[in-house]
Each structure stands twice: as C-alpha cells, then as structure tokens.
Design an enzyme around this catalytic site. Structure first.
Site, PDB file in Angstrom:
ATOM      1  N   ARG A 179       0.855  -1.181   0.000  1.00  0.00           N
ATOM      2  CA  ARG A 179       0.000   0.000   0.000  1.00  0.00           C
ATOM      3  C   ARG A 179       0.888   1.226   0.000  1.00  0.00           C
ATOM      4  O   ARG A 179       1.854   1.307   0.762  1.00  0.00           O
ATOM      5  CB  ARG A 179      -0.935   0.050   1.211  1.00  0.00           C
ATOM      6  CG  ARG A 179      -1.734   1.370   1.271  1.00  0.00           C
ATOM      7  CD  ARG A 179      -2.867   1.354   2.255  1.00  0.00           C
ATOM      8  NE  ARG A 179      -3.543   2.642   2.348  1.00  0.00           N
ATOM      9  CZ  ARG A 179      -4.428   3.117   1.460  1.00  0.00           C
ATOM     10  NH1 ARG A 179      -4.735   2.387   0.396  1.00  0.00           N
ATOM     11  NH2 ARG A 179      -4.989   4.296   1.610  1.00  0.00           N
ATOM     12  N   VAL A 180       0.561   2.201  -0.840  1.00  0.00           N
ATOM     13  CA  VAL A 180       1.183   3.516  -0.771  1.00  0.00           C
ATOM     14  C   VAL A 180       0.127   4.449  -0.182  1.00  0.00           C
ATOM     15  O   VAL A 180      -0.967   4.607  -0.729  1.00  0.00           O
ATOM     16  CB  VAL A 180       1.668   3.981  -2.158  1.00  0.00           C
ATOM     17  CG1 VAL A 180       2.920   3.230  -2.552  1.00  0.00           C
ATOM     18  CG2 VAL A 180       0.607   3.782  -3.234  1.00  0.00           C
ATOM     19  N   HIS A 181       0.443   5.039   0.963  1.00  0.00           N
ATOM     20  CA  HIS A 181      -0.541   5.756   1.768  1.00  0.00           C
ATOM     21  C   HIS A 181      -0.081   7.189   1.974  1.00  0.00           C
ATOM     22  O   HIS A 181       1.064   7.437   2.353  1.00  0.00           O
ATOM     23  CB  HIS A 181      -0.693   5.056   3.125  1.00  0.00           C
ATOM     24  CG  HIS A 181      -1.781   5.615   3.990  1.00  0.00           C
ATOM     25  ND1 HIS A 181      -3.064   5.097   4.002  1.00  0.00           N
ATOM     26  CD2 HIS A 181      -1.779   6.639   4.884  1.00  0.00           C
ATOM     27  CE1 HIS A 181      -3.800   5.774   4.870  1.00  0.00           C
ATOM     28  NE2 HIS A 181      -3.040   6.727   5.415  1.00  0.00           N
ATOM     29  N   ASP A 182      -0.987   8.125   1.747  1.00  0.00           N
ATOM     30  CA  ASP A 182      -0.676   9.530   1.961  1.00  0.00           C
ATOM     31  C   ASP A 182      -1.214   9.981   3.322  1.00  0.00           C
ATOM     32  O   ASP A 182      -2.357   9.683   3.688  1.00  0.00           O
ATOM     33  CB  ASP A 182      -1.269  10.390   0.849  1.00  0.00           C
ATOM     34  CG  ASP A 182      -0.588  10.145  -0.484  1.00  0.00           C
ATOM     35  OD1 ASP A 182       0.620   9.833  -0.481  1.00  0.00           O
ATOM     36  OD2 ASP A 182      -1.251  10.241  -1.533  1.00  0.00           O
ATOM     37  N   GLU A 183      -0.402  10.713   4.021  1.00  0.00           N
ATOM     38  CA  GLU A 183      -0.669  11.128   5.396  1.00  0.00           C
ATOM     39  C   GLU A 183      -2.046  11.761   5.570  1.00  0.00           C
ATOM     40  O   GLU A 183      -2.492  12.576   4.769  1.00  0.00           O
ATOM     41  CB  GLU A 183       0.395  12.142   5.813  1.00  0.00           C
ATOM     42  CG  GLU A 183       0.201  12.743   7.193  1.00  0.00           C
ATOM     43  CD  GLU A 183       1.241  13.810   7.489  1.00  0.00           C
ATOM     44  OE1 GLU A 183       1.602  13.963   8.668  1.00  0.00           O
ATOM     45  OE2 GLU A 183       1.692  14.483   6.544  1.00  0.00           O
TER      46      GLU A 183
ATOM     47  N   GLY B 147      -3.627  16.208   3.731  1.00  0.00           N
ATOM     48  CA  GLY B 147      -4.762  16.868   3.094  1.00  0.00           C
ATOM     49  C   GLY B 147      -4.627  16.967   1.600  1.00  0.00           C
ATOM     50  O   GLY B 147      -4.869  18.027   1.013  1.00  0.00           O
ATOM     51  N   ARG B 148      -4.234  15.848   0.937  1.00  0.00           N
ATOM     52  CA  ARG B 148      -3.994  15.834  -0.508  1.00  0.00           C
ATOM     53  C   ARG B 148      -2.907  16.824  -0.898  1.00  0.00           C
ATOM     54  O   ARG B 148      -2.941  17.452  -1.946  1.00  0.00           O
ATOM     55  CB  ARG B 148      -5.265  16.150  -1.287  1.00  0.00           C
ATOM     56  CG  ARG B 148      -6.391  15.174  -1.048  1.00  0.00           C
ATOM     57  CD  ARG B 148      -7.559  15.495  -1.987  1.00  0.00           C
ATOM     58  NE  ARG B 148      -8.775  14.903  -1.471  1.00  0.00           N
ATOM     59  CZ  ARG B 148      -9.994  15.263  -1.815  1.00  0.00           C
ATOM     60  NH1 ARG B 148     -10.171  16.242  -2.682  1.00  0.00           N
ATOM     61  NH2 ARG B 148     -11.050  14.665  -1.313  1.00  0.00           N
TER      62      ARG B 148
ATOM     63  N   ASP C 168      -6.764  18.042  -6.059  1.00  0.00           N
ATOM     64  CA  ASP C 168      -5.750  17.199  -5.425  1.00  0.00           C
ATOM     65  C   ASP C 168      -4.381  17.678  -5.887  1.00  0.00           C
ATOM     66  O   ASP C 168      -4.165  17.852  -7.086  1.00  0.00           O
ATOM     67  CB  ASP C 168      -5.968  15.734  -5.831  1.00  0.00           C
ATOM     68  CG  ASP C 168      -5.262  14.738  -4.933  1.00  0.00           C
ATOM     69  OD1 ASP C 168      -4.169  15.054  -4.452  1.00  0.00           O
ATOM     70  OD2 ASP C 168      -5.811  13.644  -4.726  1.00  0.00           O
TER      71      ASP C 168
ATOM     72  N   ARG D 157      -1.506  16.000  -4.765  1.00  0.00           N
ATOM     73  CA  ARG D 157      -0.522  14.955  -4.449  1.00  0.00           C
ATOM     74  C   ARG D 157       0.275  14.534  -5.676  1.00  0.00           C
ATOM     75  O   ARG D 157       1.431  14.142  -5.558  1.00  0.00           O
ATOM     76  CB  ARG D 157      -1.238  13.747  -3.839  1.00  0.00           C
ATOM     77  CG  ARG D 157      -1.668  13.982  -2.420  1.00  0.00           C
ATOM     78  CD  ARG D 157      -2.479  12.829  -1.904  1.00  0.00           C
ATOM     79  NE  ARG D 157      -3.767  12.703  -2.585  1.00  0.00           N
ATOM     80  CZ  ARG D 157      -4.660  11.759  -2.312  1.00  0.00           C
ATOM     81  NH1 ARG D 157      -4.381  10.851  -1.401  1.00  0.00           N
ATOM     82  NH2 ARG D 157      -5.805  11.725  -2.948  1.00  0.00           N
TER      83      ARG D 157
ATOM     84  N   SER E 158      -5.136  -0.624  -2.596  1.00  0.00           N
ATOM     85  CA  SER E 158      -5.432   0.765  -2.929  1.00  0.00           C
ATOM     86  C   SER E 158      -6.536   0.800  -3.974  1.00  0.00           C
ATOM     87  O   SER E 158      -6.564  -0.019  -4.890  1.00  0.00           O
ATOM     88  CB  SER E 158      -4.186   1.471  -3.481  1.00  0.00           C
ATOM     89  OG  SER E 158      -4.504   2.769  -3.945  1.00  0.00           O
TER      90      SER E 158
END
Length: 444
Positions: free
Chosen positions: A268-272, A316-317, A355, A357, A379
């Site tokens: 998984r690649v996860h954004d804060e 927050g993207r 977005d 990101r 994801s």
C-alpha cells in the site's frame, strides 16, 4: 539547462541588486561570514564541491549529495538536508542551542538491512526524487568523509515493533494468528522501516511532469517567495533538497524479497492523514484503510511473501491541514448538506484544485526497493495505480477497503471517489446515487 538570462538581467527585472565584484548577481544570501558579511552564492560554487552525476552506475561515479552548511565550498546542491525540519535547525542555530559547525557522528548508524543496489538505481529517469545511495553514505563515500566532506544520510533503515489495536482485534477475532516471526503473541508486528528524505533531480522531475526545467525552476523560486534564488541563478546545480516532508517505509518480511517478482508482494502507498491516521477522525477512510493494509501485509508475509506500506507526508492531498479543515466546513455548511456529488467541488472552490498529491514521484521509493511486481495492491486510487504501472511495475490485483470498515460519515468520500474513477469491485454510483450519501452536519 538554458538560463534565459537569469544570471544577469533577471535580478534587475525583479528590482534586486545587480552584479557584484565577484561576478555574482548579489541576490542569493548563503551565510554570514566571520566578518559579519553575507556570503553570496548566485555565482558558481567554491572550489572543492564534488561532482554529482545523477543515475551513474556506481556510487563513486555518481558522487555524494552534500547539502550541509558546515563547509559551504563543498555544497553541490540547492537547499539543505532534513526537508521542512531544516527550518527548526535554523532556529536551533539562531538560539545558540546548536553549533552550525556540528558534524554528525555516524558510528553504528549503518542500515540494519542491505537494500540494493538495483538496476533501477542507475536507469535514467527511474528515480528522480530520492537518493538511492542515501542510506549507505558512511560506507560508499568513506573516502570523501575522511577527506573532510560533511556528507549526511538521506535514508535511514532500522528495525521496530508495530503495535496497533486493530491488529490485536484481528488476533482476537481469529483473522490473524501470531507466528513468532512476523507477528508476536502480544500483537506486535515485526518490521523493517526506512525513513526517506526528498532529494530532487530537477531535470528528471521536470521530465516526469512534462514541463521544462527552466519553468520548473522559475515556478519553484516564485512560489516559495524567492526562498531559493539558486534555482534561477545556478543552472550548474541540478539537485534540490526541497523543504517538504519525506516518507517512511514499513516492510513485513525480508526486504531482499521485494526485488524478486516470484515472491508475493502485498503493498500500500498511503498519503498522510493526521486526523484519521493518528486520532481516528471518521470523516474519511484513511486509518481503517491503512490498518487493513497492515493486516493484509502481515498475512502476506506469513504466507511466505513480503508486505510493504509506504507512508508519504502529503497531508490533506498535499493541500495542508488548514485547507482540509476549511473544506470540511464548506462541505457541511453548503446548501443540501455534505453530499458525494459536491465532494470534489468544495475542495476545488477553496484550494483551486481537487488534489495536489500528483503521484508521479511516488513510484520512486518502489524502484529504490527494487520492486518490479506487486501481486496485491491495497489501494483503490486510480492516480496511484496509473503512476505505479506507468513506471513499469506490474500490478496483478487491486484490493479495495471492505464496506464494513467504511465509517458512516466517510460514505460521501468513498462514493465520490469511486464515481471519479477509483477502483471498486461493485457498482459505480451514478448521479442519482451520489446525491443519496450524506455526511453529518456541524453541531449547532
């Protein structure tokens, strides 16, 4: 890279000082010299800066990244180490708590696991946002260190135990079983973890985003309020250490197996998302999806595979927490309440973009780890999937978040995202369905 006349006419065009006696433009303040004057770095650097050739086949041919300020003549990059934390370092120096001449003692700091080198480390364009040699500087650049170069690691690799209540619950319910190797009886998962600081090769980043390096440098300079004048005055410096957050990688199983496409990889690649990841805010699916991915990674490692969670600081993207909270208020106060059909619209009204990101740089950490195939990608994001597969990594299966893990207030988010192209094994909500999901309103 063409400079478009920046080094000469550019300062005057901005109302800045003109050329100085040493041939610089007089616009880039580097440090305070012993006599109290500001040393300028808008001209080419001092003697002794080691050459830096990105994507060279060996560490010796590539050269070290020197972003420290202890020996300014040695610097061969724009910016300094530690990303956004470099500002705290400046505060510590200004307050007298830290000597600006301090050099890190790297004794016993070597990585707990060897990662690489892999062919992707020197494949042109494969890695442009981190230094693949960043964890090994004490070894591969030992001669430079002995010669007095102040080289700092930009990656650190260590071991840890990860303890989460959701994993303990999975053990209690029988979904997970401790094996003493990946998962202990007390509920702790054994991991290898790596912290990665951003190191941008500007020509490569520009190519990744389909813009010119000149335009990238100019916009970076302008949108940071002129914080890094070398972006537009030092075309000889191609590497930038941006003042942004990095990422942390959590590995379940043997890190060496990541590069073997025959070994099952769950990733998984996860954004804060601080509100959900840390505090359990239920307006989004971030924490339940993250903990679900960790459970999947543990199971994958117990099957003889390896698990990977790459956690990026893009709160927050990448719009920031203040903007995110403003959007929350706008969504819940709008006419008709918080609804999936207006989910992205409200973000764009506040931030100007849905977005920021932009997952183009995200696959770099996977290439650093030697990943060529992901058997199970935990994801639903179309942007992440497209970036990973577009970088040459094969994805066999996509794993969505189970419906029972979606908080009621997050139904708005998940419906809006699946309608916008996020992966789902179920039906995609149409315009009528998007109006049905409603989030909580704000307290009166």
């Amino acid at each position: 890279m063409p400079t478009s006349g920046y080094a000469g006419a550019f300062p005057q065009a901005w109302g800045l000082p003109g050329p100085t006696e040493d041939g610089g433009t007089g616009m880039a303040a580097e440090s305070t010299a012993p006599n109290g004057h500001i040393r300028l770095t808008s001209h080419r650097g001092g003697v002794g800066a080691p050459p830096l050739t990105w994507a060279a086949p060996t560490a010796a041919a590539r050269g070290p990244v020197v972003g420290t300020t202890t020996s300014r003549a040695h610097r061969n990059v724009i910016g300094t180490h530690s990303g956004s934390y470099s500002v705290y370092r400046a505060l510590a120096v200004a307050a007298g708590a830290l000597s600006r001449e301090h050099r890190a003692d790297l004794t016993n700091t070597a990585p707990t696991d060897d990662i690489g080198p892999y062919p992707s480390w020197h494949e042109p364009g494969a890695i442009v946002s981190l230094d693949p040699w960043g964890a090994q500087v004490a070894d591969v650049f030992a001669e430079h260190l002995s010669a007095g170069y102040d080289i700092r690691p930009t990656i650190a690799v260590t071991k840890a135990h990860v303890i989460l209540p959701e994993i303990s619950e999975a053990i209690s319910s029988g979904r997970l079983r401790p094996d003493g190797k990946v998962l202990l009886d007390g509920g702790a998962a054994l991991v290898t973890k790596a912290a990665v600081e951003p190191v941008w090769h500007l020509p490569g980043v520009a190519a990744r985003f389909g813009c010119s390096e000149t335009d990238l440098r100019r916009v970076l300079f302008e949108e940071t309020g002129g914080m890094y004048p070398e972006l537009v005055t030092r075309s000889d410096l191609e590497v930038f250490l941006p003042p942004i957050g990095g990422q942390t990688v959590y590995l379940f199983g043997s890190p060496r197996d990541l590069s073997d496409p025959s070994v099952e990889l769950t990733a998984r690649v996860h954004d804060e998302c601080n509100g959900s990841d840390v505090f359990g805010s239920d307006i989004c699916t971030c924490r339940p999806y993250l903990t679900h991915a960790i459970e999947e990674c543990i199971q994958g490692a117990q099957r003889g595979g390896v698990g990977l969670v790459a956690y990026s600081r893009k709160e927050g993207r990448a719009l920031g927490e203040v903007t995110k909270f403003l959007v929350y208020n706008a969504r819940k106060r709008q006419s008709g309440g918080d609804s999936a059909d207006q989910y992205f619209a409200r973000t764009e009204c506040v931030a100007g973009v849905q977005d920021m990101r932009f997952q183009e740089l995200m696959p770099d950490v996977l290439h650093w780890l030697g990943v060529r195939r992901i058997h199970r990608l935990v994801s639903m994001s179309n942007m992440k999937y497209d970036a990973i597969t577009g970088s040459g990594i094969t994805v066999d299966e996509r794993v969505n978040i189970p419906d029972e893990l979606i908080p009621p207030d997050a139904r708005v988010e998940i419906d809006a995202k699946t309608a916008a192209g996020y992966f789902t094994p179920g039906a995609v909500p149409d315009a009528v369905e998007l109006k049905k999901a409603k989030g909580r309103g704000l307290p009166a």
